[in-house]
Enzyme design. Structure first.
Site, PDB file in Angstrom:
ATOM      1  CB  SER A 209      -0.769  -0.203   1.207  1.00 50.77           C
ATOM      2  OG  SER A 209      -2.066   0.800   1.356  1.00 50.77           O
ATOM      3  N   GLY A 241      -3.003  -0.406  -3.561  1.00 46.51           N
ATOM      4  CA  GLY A 241      -2.054   0.035  -3.204  1.00 46.51           C
ATOM      5  C   GLY A 241      -1.472   1.288  -3.975  1.00 46.51           C
ATOM      6  CD  GLU A 280      -8.981  -6.467  -3.955  1.00 42.77           C
ATOM      7  OE1 GLU A 280      -9.548  -7.519  -4.026  1.00 42.77           O
ATOM      8  OE2 GLU A 280      -8.003  -6.418  -3.327  1.00 42.77           O
ATOM      9  NE  ARG A 283      -2.537   4.646   1.023  1.00 42.96           N
ATOM     10  CZ  ARG A 283      -2.267   4.318   2.165  1.00 42.96           C
ATOM     11  NH1 ARG A 283      -2.313   5.224   3.111  1.00 42.96           N
ATOM     12  NH2 ARG A 283      -1.689   3.043   2.416  1.00 42.96           N
ATOM     13  NE  ARG A 319      -2.423   6.130   6.825  1.00 42.89           N
ATOM     14  CZ  ARG A 319      -1.380   6.648   6.365  1.00 42.89           C
ATOM     15  NH1 ARG A 319      -1.334   8.012   6.303  1.00 42.89           N
ATOM     16  NH2 ARG A 319      -0.378   6.044   5.529  1.00 42.89           N
ATOM     17  CE1 TYR A 323       0.678   1.397   9.408  1.00 40.42           C
ATOM     18  CE2 TYR A 323      -0.509   3.262   8.952  1.00 40.42           C
ATOM     19  CZ  TYR A 323      -0.502   1.964   9.036  1.00 40.42           C
ATOM     20  OH  TYR A 323      -1.626   0.905   9.219  1.00 40.42           O
ATOM     21  CB  CYS A 350      -3.276  10.284  28.706  1.00 45.13           C
ATOM     22  SG  CYS A 350      -4.224  11.557  29.599  1.00 45.13           S
ATOM     23  CD  GLU A 351       0.176   7.022  23.706  1.00 48.05           C
ATOM     24  OE1 GLU A 351      -0.606   6.271  24.166  1.00 48.05           O
ATOM     25  OE2 GLU A 351       0.929   6.327  22.737  1.00 48.05           O
ATOM     26  CE1 TYR A 380      -6.747   0.965   4.793  1.00 55.45           C
ATOM     27  CE2 TYR A 380      -5.794   2.682   3.389  1.00 55.45           C
ATOM     28  CZ  TYR A 380      -6.039   1.510   3.339  1.00 55.45           C
ATOM     29  OH  TYR A 380      -6.209   0.278   2.440  1.00 55.45           O
TER      30      TYR A 380
END
Ligand code: LLP
Length: 423
Positions: A209, A241, A280, A283, A319, A323, A350-351, A380
């Protein structure tokens, strides 16, 4: 000093005004007032244009990869535009059926389809089951109905796509598909053709992708082409992709270029012209059509940098954390201004890793109370949204022809509480 936002990242219908941005003829400021923030906004015209481009590029053989963004309205729009739907789980299958998508327009994926998922898909009569491995073949053998079942076999070509390792799938070391080089694909082929009622319609080969260069597809087609020599098949699906541009300096190929490259690659690999080439994309259809509107709530200056915190974060866009994906941001009320102020755009979770844009360039005046948007969040984002920290998921609004239409409402605390089992 960063330039104003590149409008190429926005939905096709976006119009930058002096103090507002319109998408689908609808003011984003008005949308934020009406639906609150955060909110996902999708431009129907862009969704439809990309769906049409995909159909044109692949001779109508397109299943929209619904994992990228799925709700009833999206499922219906895809089908309305002549696309089938790729569903990867029983949950996606269920949503598509509830949305009224005919089973004959559905393709079932999954590397670990449960017997229940397979049973339901076969019972309703999905168009294709994409078979992923030997355990599934054994399961399938017990479930074939008298009318039979049409399948594709997912193969692994042993090709490394140039993309993030989490979204690479064509390499030998993969949980997806069966390897061509080890002989598993040939064995799976024989096993499938031995099962009465199973009609092996073709192969499926998805290499990954967010791919910008076509050499991975060409290499995969070469491998598949050699495997196919002497074997006769109706269909070869190259999966999805195709990459999209998330930030100003990225340029992604158009869907038409992708289709042309696949056709040329198949031809060069000696794949019979009679084999239908299908795809298919997920995105490439939905990413640019969507954007997220947030409201900035706090601004904090540290010795290292300035943080601007908005009312969403990693729960609506995981994301960047997953990534390391880059995004841009813009100030909805100042869309044409230069963006000299570098801020770290963060969420409310909280991070510390809850970063939406590591270095967001925004106008000098942007601060607390302003509406900040991140473009290209249509793929996504909502699909991978969580309720981390029990932050309810945002609503989804479609815009077209000057009208806004909520298609998924905002999640509420009551929705979250409903899952509790009372003592
Ligand atoms: N077909 C198959 C079999 C797939 O596994 C996928 C994506 C697609 C089609 C659609 O790929 P697309 O055209 O959207 O690239 N969560 C990650 C992406 C995971 C993709 C999984 N499979 C992300 O946010 O980048």
């Amino acid at each position: 000093m960063a330039a104003p936002l590149d409008p190429a990242l926005l939905p096709d219908t976006a119009a930058l005004e002096e103090d507002d941005v319109r998408v689908g003829g609808v003011s984003l400021r008005a949308l934020a007032e009406e639906f609150g923030t955060p909110v996902f906004v999708y431009d129907e015209a862009t969704l439809r244009a990309r769906a049409r481009a995909a159909r044109a590029a692949f001779d109508e053989g397109v299943a929209y990869a619904s994992k990228a963004f799925l709700c009833g309205a999206m499922a219906r729009l895809a089908v309305d535009e002549g696309l089938d739907l790729d569903v990867a789980t029983g949950g996606e299958l269920d949503l598509a059926l509830r949305a009224g998508v005919p089973a004959s327009r559905l393709v079932l994926h999954g590397n670990n389809k449960s017997p229940a998922e397979l049973e339901r898909a076969i019972a309703v009569g999905v168009r294709r089951v994409v078979v992923d491995g030997f355990d599934e073949i054994a399961r399938l053998a017990d479930l074939v109905p008298p009318r039979g079942v049409d399948v594709l076999l997912r193969v692994t070509p042993g090709v490394e796509a140039h993309t993030h390792e989490f979204v690479r799938t064509g390499q030998e070391d993969s949980k997806f598909g069966v390897s061509i080089s080890t002989g598993d694909a040939a064995r799976a082929w024989r096993a499938l053709t031995d099962i009465p009622g199973v009609r092996l319609r073709g192969l499926h080969c998805h290499i990954g992708s967010q791919i910008f260069e076509f050499d991975g597809y060409r290499a995969a087609l070469e491998v598949v082409g050699s495997f196919l020599a002497g074997r006769d098949l109706d269909e070869l699906c190259v999966g999805g992709g195709l990459g999209v541009a998330y930030v100003s300096d990225e340029r992604a190929p158009a869907i038409a270029e992708w289709g042309a490259a696949i056709r040329a690659g198949a031809h060069a690999a000696g794949i019979a012209a009679a084999t239908r080439l299908t795809a298919e994309p997920g995105r490439a259809i939905v990413a640019q059509a969507g954007l997220t509107l947030y409201r900035a709530g706090t601004r904090k200056v540290t010795s290292a940098r300035t943080y601007l915190a908005v009312d969403g974060g990693m729960s609506d866009n995981p994301r960047p954390v997953l990534y390391g994906s880059g995004y841009e941001a813009f100030d909805v009320a100042r869309p044409r201004e230069e963006r000299p102020q570098a801020l770290r755009l963060v969420g409310k979770h909280c991070e510390s890793g809850d970063v939406i844009v590591d270095e967001a360039w925004l106008p000098d005046a942007t601060g607390v109370g302003d509406l900040v948007a991140t473009p290209v969040t249509g793929a996504y984002g909502y699909a991978m949204a969580s309720t981390y920290n029990r932050v309810p998921r945002p609503p989804v609004v479609f815009v077209a022809d000057g009208r806004a239409r909520p298609v998924v409402r905002r999640e509420t605390f009551d929705d979250l509480a409903r899952l509790e089992v009372e003592p």
